[in-house]
Motif scaffolding. Structure first.
Motif, PDB file in Angstrom:
ATOM      1  N   ALA A  40     -36.509   9.519 -17.269  1.00 41.32           N
ATOM      2  CA  ALA A  40     -36.234   8.639 -18.409  1.00 41.32           C
ATOM      3  C   ALA A  40     -37.555   8.063 -18.890  1.00 41.32           C
ATOM      4  O   ALA A  40     -38.413   7.717 -18.081  1.00 41.32           O
ATOM      5  N   LYS A  41     -37.721   7.968 -20.190  1.00 44.20           N
ATOM      6  CA  LYS A  41     -38.921   7.348 -20.756  1.00 44.20           C
ATOM      7  C   LYS A  41     -38.691   5.846 -20.850  1.00 44.20           C
ATOM      8  O   LYS A  41     -37.624   5.404 -21.281  1.00 44.20           O
ATOM      9  N   LEU A  42     -39.679   5.076 -20.444  1.00 48.89           N
ATOM     10  CA  LEU A  42     -39.545   3.622 -20.411  1.00 48.89           C
ATOM     11  C   LEU A  42     -39.173   3.060 -21.775  1.00 48.89           C
ATOM     12  O   LEU A  42     -38.311   2.183 -21.875  1.00 48.89           O
ATOM     13  N   GLU A  43     -39.776   3.593 -22.841  1.00 51.68           N
ATOM     14  CA  GLU A  43     -39.503   3.052 -24.177  1.00 51.68           C
ATOM     15  C   GLU A  43     -38.082   3.342 -24.651  1.00 51.68           C
ATOM     16  O   GLU A  43     -37.608   2.731 -25.600  1.00 51.68           O
ATOM     17  N   GLU A  44     -37.382   4.267 -23.993  1.00 47.65           N
ATOM     18  CA  GLU A  44     -36.003   4.580 -24.375  1.00 47.65           C
ATOM     19  C   GLU A  44     -34.979   3.764 -23.583  1.00 47.65           C
ATOM     20  O   GLU A  44     -33.798   3.783 -23.901  1.00 47.65           O
ATOM     21  N   LEU A  45     -35.432   3.062 -22.556  1.00 45.68           N
ATOM     22  CA  LEU A  45     -34.515   2.269 -21.739  1.00 45.68           C
ATOM     23  C   LEU A  45     -34.255   0.923 -22.398  1.00 45.68           C
ATOM     24  O   LEU A  45     -35.138   0.367 -23.058  1.00 45.68           O
ATOM     25  N   PRO A  46     -33.046   0.374 -22.226  1.00 53.78           N
ATOM     26  CA  PRO A  46     -32.756  -0.947 -22.803  1.00 53.78           C
ATOM     27  C   PRO A  46     -33.674  -2.017 -22.202  1.00 53.78           C
ATOM     28  O   PRO A  46     -33.979  -1.983 -21.011  1.00 53.78           O
ATOM     29  N   GLN A  47     -34.095  -2.953 -23.024  1.00 52.15           N
ATOM     30  CA  GLN A  47     -34.955  -4.037 -22.547  1.00 52.15           C
ATOM     31  C   GLN A  47     -34.289  -4.821 -21.419  1.00 52.15           C
ATOM     32  O   GLN A  47     -34.962  -5.272 -20.504  1.00 52.15           O
ATOM     33  N   GLU A 131     -42.625   2.932 -15.316  1.00 52.26           N
ATOM     34  CA  GLU A 131     -41.877   4.158 -15.610  1.00 52.26           C
ATOM     35  C   GLU A 131     -41.820   5.075 -14.388  1.00 52.26           C
ATOM     36  O   GLU A 131     -40.771   5.636 -14.064  1.00 52.26           O
ATOM     37  N   MET A 132     -42.939   5.216 -13.683  1.00 53.18           N
ATOM     38  CA  MET A 132     -42.934   6.034 -12.461  1.00 53.18           C
ATOM     39  C   MET A 132     -42.004   5.433 -11.414  1.00 53.18           C
ATOM     40  O   MET A 132     -41.308   6.156 -10.708  1.00 53.18           O
ATOM     41  N   TYR A 133     -41.974   4.098 -11.339  1.00 57.51           N
ATOM     42  CA  TYR A 133     -41.104   3.416 -10.378  1.00 57.51           C
ATOM     43  C   TYR A 133     -39.623   3.672 -10.676  1.00 57.51           C
ATOM     44  O   TYR A 133     -38.867   4.057  -9.789  1.00 57.51           O
ATOM     45  N   VAL A 134     -39.200   3.452 -11.925  1.00 57.42           N
ATOM     46  CA  VAL A 134     -37.774   3.609 -12.235  1.00 57.42           C
ATOM     47  C   VAL A 134     -37.330   5.074 -12.175  1.00 57.42           C
ATOM     48  O   VAL A 134     -36.143   5.352 -12.005  1.00 57.42           O
ATOM     49  N   ALA A 158     -28.983   6.424 -19.263  1.00 61.53           N
ATOM     50  CA  ALA A 158     -29.549   5.093 -19.042  1.00 61.53           C
ATOM     51  C   ALA A 158     -29.850   4.381 -20.353  1.00 61.53           C
ATOM     52  O   ALA A 158     -29.875   3.151 -20.407  1.00 61.53           O
ATOM     53  N   ARG A 159     -30.050   5.130 -21.429  1.00 60.30           N
ATOM     54  CA  ARG A 159     -30.304   4.516 -22.742  1.00 60.30           C
ATOM     55  C   ARG A 159     -29.117   3.675 -23.211  1.00 60.30           C
ATOM     56  O   ARG A 159     -29.268   2.789 -24.031  1.00 60.30           O
TER      57      ARG A 159
END
Length: 197
Positions: A40-47, A131-134, A158-159
């Motif tokens: 998953a890309k960090l910028e695509e995940l909900p805040q 991002e690597m962590y999640v 996850a988005r």
């Protein structure tokens, strides 16, 4: 020289789940061996997922240098005075432990973890580390990373996570087996979710 390099964090040598879709884009099958992992890309995940993860794992993430001296002192004091085991690992340290070191609980491993976390923070920006962590954390069973966890527990990307779903998933990496909804005490996961919220 005997420490692994944090450069290895970027090497994608961990296999991803293979997905087979029909011609209309509907998922037919998912194949994986041992670890169900999708990126998953960090910028695509909900805040709210990002905030929940930081609240659960490392509230000072954007302010420390890879390790949190105050948290280490607090945990050391707590462990010496109560005899219990309280952790003080930052998200960066957890990433290092999960990706480059073993989970053994020794002083030498902890020192290596701190050194590598400090080193990693010089090589990557905070959002890369997060991002690597999640994407590399265990979320219970075969689910590794937030995308696989979201699909496993909620049947969606996850988005699309809601606030309550984000809080639930953010609480899992601390102890995926203990907080699992499929474990012996599923209420522990619900309590952890409430704590994260």
């Amino acid at each position: 020289y005997q420490l692994p390099s944090p450069r290895a964090l970027l090497v994608q040598n961990k296999p991803l789940t293979t997905e087979i879709y029909d011609r209309n884009g509907h998922l037919l099958y998912r194949f994986y061996e041992g670890q169900n992992r999708s990126l998953a890309k960090l910028e695509e995940l909900p805040q709210h997922f990002i905030h929940a993860t930081l609240a659960a794992e490392d509230k000072n993430f954007y302010n420390h240098i890879g390790f949190d001296t105050i948290a280490i002192i607090r945990a050391l004091y707590h462990n010496l005075t109560t005899g219990s085991q309280e952790g003080a690992s930052t998200i960066t340290q957890q990433l290092i432990k999960n990706s480059l070191l073993t989970p053994e609980k020794t002083l030498s491993r902890k020192i290596k973890e701190i050194i590598l976390a400090f080193w990693a923070e010089r090589m990557y920006i905070k959002n890369q580390i997060l991002e690597m962590y999640v994407n590399g954390s265990p979320y219970g069973g075969t689910a590794w990373g937030v995308e696989a966890a979201s699909l496993t527990y909620f049947g969606k990307s996850a988005r699309e996570l809601t606030l309550s779903e984000s809080a639930f998933l953010a609480g899992l990496p601390a102890s995926p087996t203990e907080f699992s909804p499929y474990g012996i005490k599923p209420e522990l996961g619900t309590k952890r979710q409430a704590w994260v919220l």
